[in-house]
Design a protein around this motif. Structure first.
Motif, PDB file in Angstrom:
ATOM      1  N   UNK A 185     -13.548  -0.488  16.725  1.00 40.22           N
ATOM      2  CA  UNK A 185     -13.436  -1.582  16.065  1.00 40.22           C
ATOM      3  C   UNK A 185     -12.393  -1.736  14.990  1.00 40.22           C
ATOM      4  N   UNK A 186     -12.699  -0.561  14.320  1.00 33.07           N
ATOM      5  CA  UNK A 186     -11.512  -0.536  13.133  1.00 33.07           C
ATOM      6  C   UNK A 186     -11.422   1.107  12.739  1.00 33.07           C
ATOM      7  N   UNK A 187     -10.296   1.561  12.485  1.00 31.34           N
ATOM      8  CA  UNK A 187     -10.038   2.903  11.964  1.00 31.34           C
ATOM      9  C   UNK A 187      -9.075   2.719  10.630  1.00 31.34           C
ATOM     10  N   UNK A 188      -9.896   3.452   9.565  1.00 30.73           N
ATOM     11  CA  UNK A 188      -9.254   3.307   8.296  1.00 30.73           C
ATOM     12  C   UNK A 188      -8.893   4.910   7.915  1.00 30.73           C
ATOM     13  N   UNK A 189      -7.810   5.050   7.250  1.00 28.71           N
ATOM     14  CA  UNK A 189      -7.307   6.380   6.755  1.00 28.71           C
ATOM     15  C   UNK A 189      -7.205   6.406   5.150  1.00 28.71           C
ATOM     16  N   UNK A 190      -7.296   7.557   4.562  1.00 26.55           N
ATOM     17  CA  UNK A 190      -7.027   7.842   3.151  1.00 26.55           C
ATOM     18  C   UNK A 190      -5.789   8.556   3.064  1.00 26.55           C
ATOM     19  N   UNK A 191      -4.722   7.850   2.484  1.00 26.96           N
ATOM     20  CA  UNK A 191      -3.274   8.722   2.581  1.00 26.96           C
ATOM     21  C   UNK A 191      -3.046   9.066   1.132  1.00 26.96           C
ATOM     22  N   UNK A 192      -2.853  10.238   0.776  1.00 24.23           N
ATOM     23  CA  UNK A 192      -2.499  10.724  -0.520  1.00 24.23           C
ATOM     24  C   UNK A 192      -0.851  10.179  -0.926  1.00 24.23           C
ATOM     25  N   UNK A 193      -0.510  10.616  -2.203  1.00 21.83           N
ATOM     26  CA  UNK A 193       0.677  10.118  -2.687  1.00 21.83           C
ATOM     27  C   UNK A 193       1.797  10.664  -1.984  1.00 21.83           C
ATOM     28  N   UNK A 194       1.573  11.846  -1.344  1.00 21.08           N
ATOM     29  CA  UNK A 194       2.872  12.437  -0.541  1.00 21.08           C
ATOM     30  C   UNK A 194       2.826  11.678   1.075  1.00 21.08           C
ATOM     31  N   UNK A 195       1.683  11.001   1.099  1.00 25.34           N
ATOM     32  CA  UNK A 195       1.730  10.001   2.359  1.00 25.34           C
ATOM     33  C   UNK A 195       0.901  10.953   3.541  1.00 25.34           C
ATOM     34  N   UNK A 196       0.446  12.013   3.236  1.00 26.62           N
ATOM     35  CA  UNK A 196      -0.593  12.738   4.205  1.00 26.62           C
ATOM     36  C   UNK A 196      -1.840  12.172   4.249  1.00 26.62           C
ATOM     37  N   UNK A 197      -2.261  12.010   5.489  1.00 26.81           N
ATOM     38  CA  UNK A 197      -3.420  11.232   5.801  1.00 26.81           C
ATOM     39  C   UNK A 197      -4.471  12.603   5.608  1.00 26.81           C
ATOM     40  N   UNK A 198      -5.469  12.156   4.480  1.00 28.75           N
ATOM     41  CA  UNK A 198      -6.483  13.245   3.989  1.00 28.75           C
ATOM     42  C   UNK A 198      -8.252  12.943   4.350  1.00 28.75           C
ATOM     43  N   UNK A 199      -8.121  11.894   5.229  1.00 32.08           N
ATOM     44  CA  UNK A 199      -9.363  11.500   5.451  1.00 32.08           C
ATOM     45  C   UNK A 199      -9.311  10.212   6.309  1.00 32.08           C
TER      46      UNK A 199
END
Length: 80
Positions: free
Chosen positions: A47-61
């Motif tokens: 239904x929904x996928x969220x990502x945490x992206x750090x300042x370098x653009x890497x998905x970290x969560x």
């Protein structure tokens, strides 16, 4: 850090994170690792996928949200 809805460009990094958790064998019931094809399909089905992206653009969560049941119980969700 930015938290946002996932984009197709995030899928490979999301798969890597997901597979790390699956390989650990502690948190998720899955035993099969996601491939690029199965991962794209799996995340698109949620239904929904969220990502945490750090300042370098890497998905970290990441997290996924979907109904835990159908019909009258469809409002009860499951998030990972």
């Amino acid at each position: 850090m930015i938290i946002r809805k996932y984009e197709n460009d995030d899928i490979c990094q999301m798969i890597n994170l997901w597979n790390e958790v699956v390989e650990d064998g502690i948190a998720f019931p899955q035993e099969e690792l996601l491939t690029e094809e199965t991962g794209a399909e799996f995340f698109a089905e949620q239904s929904y996928c969220g990502v945490a992206v750090d300042d370098s653009g890497e998905v970290v969560g990441l997290y996924i949200l979907h109904p835990n049941n159908v019909g009258r119980c469809g409002h009860i969700c499951n998030a990972s």
